[in-house]
Design a protein around this motif. Structure first.
Motif, PDB file in Angstrom:
ATOM      1  N   ALA A  58      -8.088   5.801  55.312  1.00 14.46           N
ATOM      2  CA  ALA A  58      -9.530   6.121  54.573  1.00 14.46           C
ATOM      3  C   ALA A  58     -10.326   7.076  55.280  1.00 14.46           C
ATOM      4  O   ALA A  58     -10.103   7.065  56.514  1.00 14.46           O
ATOM      5  N   ASN A  59     -11.007   7.890  54.601  1.00 17.97           N
ATOM      6  CA  ASN A  59     -11.770   9.173  55.338  1.00 17.97           C
ATOM      7  C   ASN A  59     -10.744  10.205  56.036  1.00 17.97           C
ATOM      8  O   ASN A  59     -11.011  10.867  56.856  1.00 17.97           O
ATOM      9  N   GLY A  60      -9.434  10.166  55.582  1.00 15.89           N
ATOM     10  CA  GLY A  60      -8.446  10.522  56.380  1.00 15.89           C
ATOM     11  C   GLY A  60      -7.679  11.774  55.176  1.00 15.89           C
ATOM     12  O   GLY A  60      -7.893  11.639  53.753  1.00 15.89           O
ATOM     13  N   SER A  61      -6.565  12.399  55.640  1.00 16.15           N
ATOM     14  CA  SER A  61      -5.924  13.082  54.676  1.00 16.15           C
ATOM     15  C   SER A  61      -4.345  12.955  54.939  1.00 16.15           C
ATOM     16  O   SER A  61      -3.813  12.620  55.891  1.00 16.15           O
ATOM     17  N   SER A  62      -3.712  13.497  54.125  1.00 17.47           N
ATOM     18  CA  SER A  62      -2.231  13.489  54.225  1.00 17.47           C
ATOM     19  C   SER A  62      -1.497  14.782  53.153  1.00 17.47           C
ATOM     20  O   SER A  62      -2.208  15.359  52.642  1.00 17.47           O
ATOM     21  N   GLU A  63      -0.312  14.570  52.817  1.00 12.16           N
ATOM     22  CA  GLU A  63       0.308  15.573  51.940  1.00 12.16           C
ATOM     23  C   GLU A  63       1.474  14.964  51.308  1.00 12.16           C
ATOM     24  O   GLU A  63       2.387  14.097  52.041  1.00 12.16           O
ATOM     25  N   LEU A  64       1.649  14.932  49.928  1.00 11.63           N
ATOM     26  CA  LEU A  64       2.475  14.305  49.313  1.00 11.63           C
ATOM     27  C   LEU A  64       3.543  15.572  48.646  1.00 11.63           C
ATOM     28  O   LEU A  64       3.342  16.830  48.447  1.00 11.63           O
ATOM     29  N   GLY A  65       4.760  15.620  49.103  1.00  7.94           N
ATOM     30  CA  GLY A  65       5.608  16.486  48.736  1.00  7.94           C
ATOM     31  C   GLY A  65       6.847  16.055  47.598  1.00  7.94           C
ATOM     32  O   GLY A  65       7.270  14.971  47.809  1.00  7.94           O
ATOM     33  N   LEU A  66       6.729  16.966  46.739  1.00  2.38           N
ATOM     34  CA  LEU A  66       7.970  16.597  45.388  1.00  2.38           C
ATOM     35  C   LEU A  66       9.106  17.517  45.929  1.00  2.38           C
ATOM     36  O   LEU A  66       8.915  18.478  45.758  1.00  2.38           O
ATOM     37  N   LEU A  67      10.238  16.832  46.246  1.00  2.07           N
ATOM     38  CA  LEU A  67      11.396  17.421  46.572  1.00  2.07           C
ATOM     39  C   LEU A  67      12.323  17.646  45.566  1.00  2.07           C
ATOM     40  O   LEU A  67      12.757  16.649  44.862  1.00  2.07           O
ATOM     41  N   PHE A  68      12.341  18.846  44.745  1.00  2.00           N
ATOM     42  CA  PHE A  68      13.395  19.059  43.904  1.00  2.00           C
ATOM     43  C   PHE A  68      14.699  19.787  44.372  1.00  2.00           C
ATOM     44  O   PHE A  68      14.867  20.817  45.176  1.00  2.00           O
ATOM     45  N   LYS A  69      15.719  18.806  44.117  1.00  3.10           N
ATOM     46  CA  LYS A  69      17.244  19.306  44.708  1.00  3.10           C
ATOM     47  C   LYS A  69      18.010  20.179  43.411  1.00  3.10           C
ATOM     48  O   LYS A  69      18.518  19.518  42.477  1.00  3.10           O
ATOM     49  N   VAL A  70      17.785  21.475  43.568  1.00  5.45           N
ATOM     50  CA  VAL A  70      18.498  22.064  42.325  1.00  5.45           C
ATOM     51  C   VAL A  70      20.216  22.526  42.700  1.00  5.45           C
ATOM     52  O   VAL A  70      20.364  22.671  43.761  1.00  5.45           O
ATOM     53  N   PRO A  71      21.155  21.993  41.837  1.00  4.37           N
ATOM     54  CA  PRO A  71      22.523  21.990  41.964  1.00  4.37           C
ATOM     55  C   PRO A  71      22.804  23.637  42.281  1.00  4.37           C
ATOM     56  O   PRO A  71      22.161  24.561  41.883  1.00  4.37           O
ATOM     57  N   ASP A  72      24.046  23.741  43.185  1.00  3.77           N
ATOM     58  CA  ASP A  72      24.459  25.008  43.262  1.00  3.77           C
ATOM     59  C   ASP A  72      24.995  25.886  42.060  1.00  3.77           C
ATOM     60  O   ASP A  72      25.227  25.237  40.981  1.00  3.77           O
ATOM     61  N   ARG A  73      24.379  27.252  42.129  1.00  5.53           N
ATOM     62  CA  ARG A  73      24.641  28.118  41.171  1.00  5.53           C
ATOM     63  C   ARG A  73      23.791  27.869  39.859  1.00  5.53           C
ATOM     64  O   ARG A  73      24.283  28.019  38.742  1.00  5.53           O
ATOM     65  N   HIS A  74      22.572  27.065  40.394  1.00 10.00           N
ATOM     66  CA  HIS A  74      21.598  26.994  39.074  1.00 10.00           C
ATOM     67  C   HIS A  74      20.260  27.384  39.594  1.00 10.00           C
ATOM     68  O   HIS A  74      20.129  27.620  41.204  1.00 10.00           O
ATOM     69  N   HIS A  75      19.078  27.462  39.024  1.00 12.68           N
ATOM     70  CA  HIS A  75      17.801  27.702  39.391  1.00 12.68           C
ATOM     71  C   HIS A  75      16.877  27.016  38.253  1.00 12.68           C
ATOM     72  O   HIS A  75      17.105  26.722  37.399  1.00 12.68           O
ATOM     73  N   ILE A  76      15.488  26.827  39.061  1.00 12.41           N
ATOM     74  CA  ILE A  76      14.685  26.541  38.176  1.00 12.41           C
ATOM     75  C   ILE A  76      13.741  27.712  37.846  1.00 12.41           C
ATOM     76  O   ILE A  76      13.342  28.784  38.616  1.00 12.41           O
ATOM     77  N   THR A  77      13.149  27.713  36.625  1.00 16.78           N
ATOM     78  CA  THR A  77      12.515  28.926  36.101  1.00 16.78           C
ATOM     79  C   THR A  77      11.226  29.078  36.767  1.00 16.78           C
ATOM     80  O   THR A  77      10.531  28.298  37.164  1.00 16.78           O
TER      81      THR A  77
END
Length: 609
Positions: A58-77
């Motif tokens: 409380a009265n502090g901070s942190s960071e949330l990370g969302l890790l997207f693992k994209v398969p080989d020879r693919h990409h996210i637009t």
């Protein structure tokens, strides 16, 4: 809601038109709409949630990370299309900032994301954030495209990811976590861990071997705490007497003594972490205390020359290949007994280790860490024992050396009696001390006649033994009339604090009704540091003045009961003493082990209490 999320809603309105446009543009990327018609299918993207710290204060901070693992020879637009998004709603007193997307890679005339893609969300906790364990839902979406064969972009996908975390009281020390995931990405940098406990937790979080070095260092520091002091004269007494004037033998005996400490101490710690019992609670058993005292007493009597302690000859022969060497069983047994004596010695490092073992369930790795901590704890006794052995190696042999050996034996007997201080009634305890002191003075020649040629050294020795005899008489008088001396001695002492003992529900209700902070002291009768806290911190007038507006609650964990188990889980207690400051349902701060008055007041100042 953040700007990037509002932009996603705006761009989402045009997404169908973008897909249709891609369909009618020759030479561009196709979009797979009917996967059941024999076309390629989306391999999907794994999305997991990770936090940059072990908890959010409380009265502090942190960071949330969302890790997207994209398969080989693919990409996210490209995020600009509005199909790649992360959405959260402020909840539980947590304020989520705008998601920070990494820099993409060029693909044709747009930007794409390949491999492991981390989207970071800064998080700030308010002062009234809801303390406890929570699972926060996170909405994510993406469009994945295939880069091999026919270049195909699949229909956009969205899902809800669960982000489990714990909100802790303001000022609670947290450490960095998931450093491999967050390393090299833009965003908030976690603070460097401060203090030995924080460094240990950081090393454990990243699986670093430096955790063993920190644990060893923590054991060395723990060896200087008051609850270790009773073992020091025992070490000097036994090793000094058994070394037989040989320094190398003193070193070997000291090593075996320290090994015995490490075996028992680490095993007790592992048992406590695996079963959820309190570390050191086994030492609260009167039976265990009596057994330890008997071991010390037998060693002391042996040092006085009554008998020798060694393994049976048949077993000794099989262990050392027919050698006639003996005496290594004694220090091992004494070291193991000393490990039991020091079991109540807890501090931040051992509490962190126990909590980590309990949470991970990795018993082998946990035992190795606890054993390393115990070796650090035993290092002091290795040095002390070797030094005691060196004393016996002084060039003056004969009756002087024999006197030193017997003196060490009396020290062991005193240590045995000291171990019963919490087991015997006070009157019997003082009577035993009286018997020991009077016996020592008589056997040391307090009433032997001195010759006319007596040296100054002999006269001083006789005077010393007479003083010991007089002290034994005082203890005998005190055993029959305990208040006769105590009444004058307590004049002018500070008034003790008033506590609500084991009235947890009433104390919390009183604090909630009157909006008062709560001071919780979790203790046990077998805990030496708990007694030290009572005698050196809670009696200080400055401390008493600062906590007079607190609801003061003591929780007695001397004996394991269903109620103790419930309180232990509720307040997450792993060792004693544990002191907790809280207001309402929010924990403000806590510490384990002894803390002097000035440091406790500084803690109150830090949290404006």
């Amino acid at each position: 809601m953040s700007k990037i999320n509002r932009k996603r809603n705006f761009m989402g309105l045009f997404a169908p038109f973008i897909i249709v446009l891609a369909l009618i543009l020759p030479g561009q990327v196709a979009v797979a709409i009917d996967d059941e018609a024999g076309g390629p299918t989306s391999p999907g993207v794994s999305v997991t949630a990770h936090w940059s710290t072990t908890a959010i204060p409380a009265n502090g901070s942190s960071e949330l990370g969302l890790l997207f693992k994209v398969p080989d020879r693919h990409h996210i637009t490209d995020v600009e299309f509005g199909l790649f998004f992360v959405e959260l709603s402020d909840t539980l007193g947590l304020d989520f900032g705008a998601p920070v997307f990494p820099k993409g890679e060029p693909f044709h005339d747009e930007v794409c994301y390949r491999g492991e893609v981390l989207v970071r969300v800064p998080v700030t906790a308010s002062g009234d954030a809801v303390v406890g364990s929570h699972v926060i839902p996170v909405s994510v979406g993406y469009q994945i495209c295939q880069e091999f064969g026919q270049e195909v972009c699949f229909l956009p996908e969205d899902k809800v990811v669960s982000a489990a975390t714990e909100i802790v009281g303001a000022g609670t020390e947290v450490v960095a976590a998931n450093e491999r995931i967050f390393a090299g990405s833009a965003g908030i940098k976690p603070e460097e861990p401060q203090g030995l406990e924080a460094r240990l937790m950081a090393a454990l979080a990243r699986g670093s071997w430096t955790a063993f070095f920190v644990a060893f260092l923590g054991g060395i520091l723990a060896s200087f705490t008051p609850c270790v002091y009773p073992v020091i004269p025992i070490t000097i007494g036994y090793i000094g007497g058994a070394s037989a004037g040989k320094p190398l033998r003193g070193l070997a005996l000291s090593f075996i003594f320290a090994l015995g400490i490490a075996i028992v101490y680490s095993s007790l710690g592992l048992f406590a972490a695996a079963t959820g019992t309190l570390f050191g609670s086994i030492s609260g058993s009167p039976v265990v205390n009596i057994v330890i005292a008997l071991v010390f007493a037998v060693m002391g009597i042996s040092m006085l020359g009554a008998f020798d302690i060694a393994l049976p000859s048949a077993l000794q022969t099989s262990l050392v290949g027919g050698s006639t060497k003996k005496g290594f069983f004694g220090p091992l047994l004494l070291g193991m007994a000393s490990g039991l004596v020091m079991a109540p010695c807890v501090g931040p490092v051992i509490v962190a280790l126990l909590a980590w073992v309990a949470q991970t369930g990795d018993l082998f790795y946990g035992w190795a860490l606890l054993f390393t901590f115990s070796l650090g704890l035993g290092l002091l006794f290795l040095v002390i024992g070797t030094f005691a052995g060196a004393i016996q190696a002084l060039p003056r042999a004969g009756s002087w050396m024999e006197s030193v050996k017997k003196g060490f034996g009396w020290v062991l007997l005193a240590g045995a009696l000291y171990m019963l201080r919490l087991t015997l009634p006070e009157s019997i305890y003082y009577a035993c001390w009286s018997i020991l002191l009077i016996t020592f003075s008589v056997f040391s020649g307090a009433f032997d006649m001195l010759s006319d040629e007596a040296t100054a050294r002999q006269k001083i020795g006789k005077a010393f033994t007479l003083v010991i005899f007089l002290l034994g008489g005082i203890f005998l008088f005190k055993s029959f009339y305990p208040n006769a001396i105590a009444g004058t001695a307590t004049t002018g002492t500070h008034q003790e604090l008033e506590w609500m003992v084991n009235k947890e529900e009433q104390a919390i209700d009183l604090a909630t009704t009157n909006d008062m902070p709560v001071l919780i002291d979790v203790y046990a009768d077998w805990c030496v540091a708990c007694v030290e806290l009572d005698e050196k911190t809670w009696v200080v007038p400055a401390v008493q003045k600062r906590v007079e507006d607190f609801v003061r609650l003591k929780l007695d964990f001397t004996k394991e009961t269903p109620w103790v188990s419930e309180m232990k889980k509720k307040y997450k207690i792993t060792g004693m003493p544990t002191v907790i400051l809280q207001k309402g349902d929010r924990e403000i701060a806590r510490f384990t082990g002894f803390k002097p008055a000035e440091e406790f007041i500084a803690l109150l100042d830090q949290h404006n209490l």
